[in-house]
Design a protein around this motif. Structure first.
Motif, mmCIF file in Angstrom:
data_model
loop_
_atom_site.group_PDB
_atom_site.id
_atom_site.type_symbol
_atom_site.label_atom_id
_atom_site.label_comp_id
_atom_site.label_asym_id
_atom_site.label_seq_id
_atom_site.Cartn_x
_atom_site.Cartn_y
_atom_site.Cartn_z
ATOM 1 N N SER A 45 -13.454 -47.969 87.756
ATOM 2 C CA SER A 45 -13.521 -47.993 89.211
ATOM 3 C C SER A 45 -14.951 -47.809 89.693
ATOM 4 O O SER A 45 -15.444 -48.552 90.550
ATOM 5 N N ILE A 46 -15.651 -46.824 89.123
ATOM 6 C CA ILE A 46 -17.027 -46.501 89.547
ATOM 7 C C ILE A 46 -17.983 -47.643 89.249
ATOM 8 O O ILE A 46 -18.794 -48.033 90.085
ATOM 9 N N TRP A 47 -17.909 -48.172 88.032
ATOM 10 C CA TRP A 47 -18.956 -49.084 87.558
ATOM 11 C C TRP A 47 -18.646 -50.565 87.800
ATOM 12 O O TRP A 47 -19.553 -51.366 88.013
ATOM 13 N N LEU A 48 -17.347 -50.889 87.773
ATOM 14 C CA LEU A 48 -16.986 -52.317 87.862
ATOM 15 C C LEU A 48 -16.232 -52.698 89.125
ATOM 16 O O LEU A 48 -16.466 -53.767 89.686
ATOM 17 N N ALA A 49 -15.330 -51.838 89.587
ATOM 18 C CA ALA A 49 -14.479 -52.247 90.715
ATOM 19 C C ALA A 49 -15.141 -51.988 92.072
ATOM 20 O O ALA A 49 -15.094 -52.833 92.960
ATOM 21 N N SER A 50 -15.767 -50.814 92.242
ATOM 22 C CA SER A 50 -16.310 -50.451 93.558
ATOM 23 C C SER A 50 -17.612 -51.161 93.923
ATOM 24 O O SER A 50 -17.800 -51.520 95.088
ATOM 25 N N PRO A 51 -18.546 -51.333 93.001
ATOM 26 C CA PRO A 51 -19.818 -51.964 93.384
ATOM 27 C C PRO A 51 -19.651 -53.417 93.836
ATOM 28 O O PRO A 51 -18.620 -54.059 93.562
ATOM 29 N N GLN A 52 -20.672 -53.917 94.495
ATOM 30 C CA GLN A 52 -20.658 -55.314 94.941
ATOM 31 C C GLN A 52 -20.709 -56.252 93.747
ATOM 32 O O GLN A 52 -19.962 -57.223 93.675
ATOM 33 N N LYS A 53 -21.605 -55.972 92.792
ATOM 34 C CA LYS A 53 -21.706 -56.750 91.561
ATOM 35 C C LYS A 53 -22.097 -55.826 90.413
ATOM 36 O O LYS A 53 -22.763 -54.812 90.619
ATOM 37 N N THR A 54 -21.695 -56.209 89.197
ATOM 38 C CA THR A 54 -22.099 -55.484 87.998
ATOM 39 C C THR A 54 -22.582 -56.510 86.980
ATOM 40 O O THR A 54 -21.975 -57.585 86.850
ATOM 41 N N PHE A 55 -23.655 -56.200 86.284
ATOM 42 C CA PHE A 55 -24.194 -57.106 85.272
ATOM 43 C C PHE A 55 -24.197 -56.431 83.901
ATOM 44 O O PHE A 55 -24.274 -55.207 83.800
ATOM 45 N N VAL A 56 -24.122 -57.250 82.860
ATOM 46 C CA VAL A 56 -24.329 -56.744 81.494
ATOM 47 C C VAL A 56 -25.452 -57.549 80.842
ATOM 48 O O VAL A 56 -25.627 -58.736 81.122
ATOM 49 N N PHE A 57 -26.209 -56.844 80.013
ATOM 50 C CA PHE A 57 -27.252 -57.456 79.200
ATOM 51 C C PHE A 57 -26.720 -57.420 77.770
ATOM 52 O O PHE A 57 -26.472 -56.346 77.222
ATOM 53 N N GLU A 58 -26.535 -58.609 77.171
ATOM 54 C CA GLU A 58 -25.932 -58.604 75.839
ATOM 55 C C GLU A 58 -26.755 -59.415 74.839
ATOM 56 O O GLU A 58 -27.511 -60.319 75.200
ATOM 57 N N GLU A 59 -26.553 -59.055 73.576
ATOM 58 C CA GLU A 59 -27.247 -59.706 72.467
ATOM 59 C C GLU A 59 -26.187 -59.938 71.402
ATOM 60 O O GLU A 59 -25.517 -58.980 70.985
ATOM 61 N N ASP A 60 -26.008 -61.189 71.003
ATOM 62 C CA ASP A 60 -24.985 -61.534 70.019
ATOM 63 C C ASP A 60 -23.615 -60.970 70.419
ATOM 64 O O ASP A 60 -22.881 -60.415 69.578
ATOM 65 N N GLY A 61 -23.296 -61.065 71.708
ATOM 66 C CA GLY A 61 -21.977 -60.618 72.178
ATOM 67 C C GLY A 61 -21.825 -59.113 72.313
ATOM 68 O O GLY A 61 -20.746 -58.622 72.657
ATOM 69 N N ARG A 62 -22.909 -58.376 72.043
ATOM 70 C CA ARG A 62 -22.836 -56.920 72.120
ATOM 71 C C ARG A 62 -23.561 -56.445 73.379
ATOM 72 O O ARG A 62 -24.717 -56.808 73.609
ATOM 73 N N VAL A 63 -22.873 -55.648 74.201
ATOM 74 C CA VAL A 63 -23.475 -55.153 75.444
ATOM 75 C C VAL A 63 -24.441 -54.016 75.116
ATOM 76 O O VAL A 63 -24.053 -53.003 74.533
ATOM 77 N N LEU A 64 -25.708 -54.215 75.514
ATOM 78 C CA LEU A 64 -26.743 -53.201 75.265
ATOM 79 C C LEU A 64 -27.086 -52.406 76.518
ATOM 80 O O LEU A 64 -27.578 -51.281 76.439
ATOM 81 N N GLY A 65 -26.857 -53.036 77.679
ATOM 82 C CA GLY A 65 -27.183 -52.359 78.932
ATOM 83 C C GLY A 65 -26.358 -52.946 80.059
ATOM 84 O O GLY A 65 -25.811 -54.052 79.949
ATOM 85 N N THR A 66 -26.248 -52.178 81.134
ATOM 86 C CA THR A 66 -25.440 -52.615 82.275
ATOM 87 C C THR A 66 -25.962 -51.973 83.543
ATOM 88 O O THR A 66 -26.527 -50.873 83.501
ATOM 89 N N TYR A 67 -25.827 -52.683 84.651
ATOM 90 C CA TYR A 67 -26.155 -52.066 85.942
ATOM 91 C C TYR A 67 -25.227 -52.581 87.024
ATOM 92 O O TYR A 67 -24.626 -53.644 86.888
ATOM 93 N N TYR A 68 -25.117 -51.785 88.099
ATOM 94 C CA TYR A 68 -24.351 -52.218 89.279
ATOM 95 C C TYR A 68 -25.287 -52.258 90.479
ATOM 96 O O TYR A 68 -26.334 -51.609 90.499
ATOM 97 N N ILE A 69 -24.870 -53.003 91.481
ATOM 98 C CA ILE A 69 -25.569 -53.020 92.767
ATOM 99 C C ILE A 69 -24.535 -52.944 93.880
ATOM 100 O O ILE A 69 -23.456 -53.554 93.779
ATOM 101 N N LYS A 70 -24.838 -52.152 94.900
ATOM 102 C CA LYS A 70 -23.929 -52.013 96.052
ATOM 103 C C LYS A 70 -24.734 -51.556 97.263
ATOM 104 O O LYS A 70 -25.875 -51.105 97.114
ATOM 105 N N SER A 71 -24.145 -51.658 98.451
ATOM 106 C CA SER A 71 -24.787 -51.120 99.653
ATOM 107 C C SER A 71 -24.835 -49.603 99.539
ATOM 108 O O SER A 71 -23.857 -48.980 99.125
ATOM 109 N N ASN A 72 -25.970 -49.021 99.930
ATOM 110 C CA ASN A 72 -26.074 -47.568 99.841
ATOM 111 C C ASN A 72 -25.401 -46.879 101.021
ATOM 112 O O ASN A 72 -24.913 -45.768 100.874
ATOM 113 N N GLN A 73 -25.407 -47.529 102.176
ATOM 114 C CA GLN A 73 -24.730 -47.029 103.364
ATOM 115 C C GLN A 73 -24.077 -48.223 104.050
ATOM 116 O O GLN A 73 -24.416 -49.373 103.749
#
Lengths: 166, 166
Positions: free
Chosen positions: A41-69
């Motif tokens: 809910s926190i990382w994938l459902a609530s934010p506006q968008k979520t991205f993953v950075f992957e290498e050979d199909g393995r997720v190494l990093g992730t971030y979300y972006i959303k309105s702050n107010q």
């Protein structure tokens, strides 16, 4: 490395990263016992968008972006970034933060704000400064660090309008 | 004047106050077209507690209290206060803020934070300073004021531990 928008199914690979970071209680304002479904809910459902950075199909990093107010504050976005412990020191946080600034501009945001950077998280503070963020606030004792107790939290901010677009 | 915890039914009297303030777009980070059901969620359902100040059965003011962050930040609360336009100038904001600090201590909070005070809202800034809050952050252009455009928003903060308990 491939950067793509995350889907709900990515929770399987995001969860071990999220859980390790939340359970440490040193950098993020999430309960140390946050569950997988709460993380979804926190990382994938609530934010506006979520991205993953992957290498050979393995997720190494992730971030979300959303309105702050909402309303009069909805031109400022907020992002959160997580890097798998095995992938640290490879510049992923820098790459994700730069990517997020470009996405922010595409989405129409004018500024980016981090609300709650633990002042003890020196690496992050240094990195955000290097990437153009200013420390615009200091919250005395607002972060209860798992081992260090009450430490200050920083508010960091960057106006994005002058950035080059993608 | 009577101070009591609000119930969902109080939305009928809270809504005109909330709507007038949100629609003005000058002080709160709520959409100007926030609906009544969204207001119910924001002001009554989501917060930890909501109070109303009433006189002869008429709600003159209301505030909510909730955790400002989760996990390592859950010892700091956040409050929002609204006063009916007809009841301004009678010290209600002061009374509500003092009441909320006492409730905060009872609930175990150690500090109170206001995340987004429009710098143009001079009366509020002065009042919060008078009541012991420090301006600990300034967010450049973070508040898009309905008539004045981008103005700074302030982060205000008070450590409560030394306060006298109820």
């Amino acid at each position: 490395m491939k950067i793509r928008e995350a889907s709900e199914a990515d929770i399987e690979q995001i969860w071990p990263i999220f859980h390790e970071i939340a359970a440490a209680g040193e950098t993020y304002a999430y309960r140390r016992d946050t569950t997988k479904s709460e993380a979804l809910s926190i990382w994938l459902a609530s934010p506006q968008k979520t991205f993953v950075f992957e290498e050979d199909g393995r997720v190494l990093g992730t971030y979300y972006i959303k309105s702050n107010q909402q309303g009069p504050g909805d031109h400022v976005c907020n992002c959160g970034y997580m890097v798998a412990s095995a992938a640290r020191g490879r510049g992923l946080a820098t790459a994700m933060c730069q990517h997020s600034q470009e996405v922010a501009i595409q989405l129409g945001y004018k500024a980016m704000q981090f609300n709650f950077v633990a002042s003890t998280n020196g690496g992050a503070v240094l990195l955000w400064h290097k990437l153009g963020f200013a420390t615009v606030g200091r919250l005395p004792g607002a972060f209860c660090h798992h081992s260090k107790g009450y430490v200050d939290a920083l508010v960091m901010y960057k106006w994005l309008e002058a950035e080059t677009e993608l």
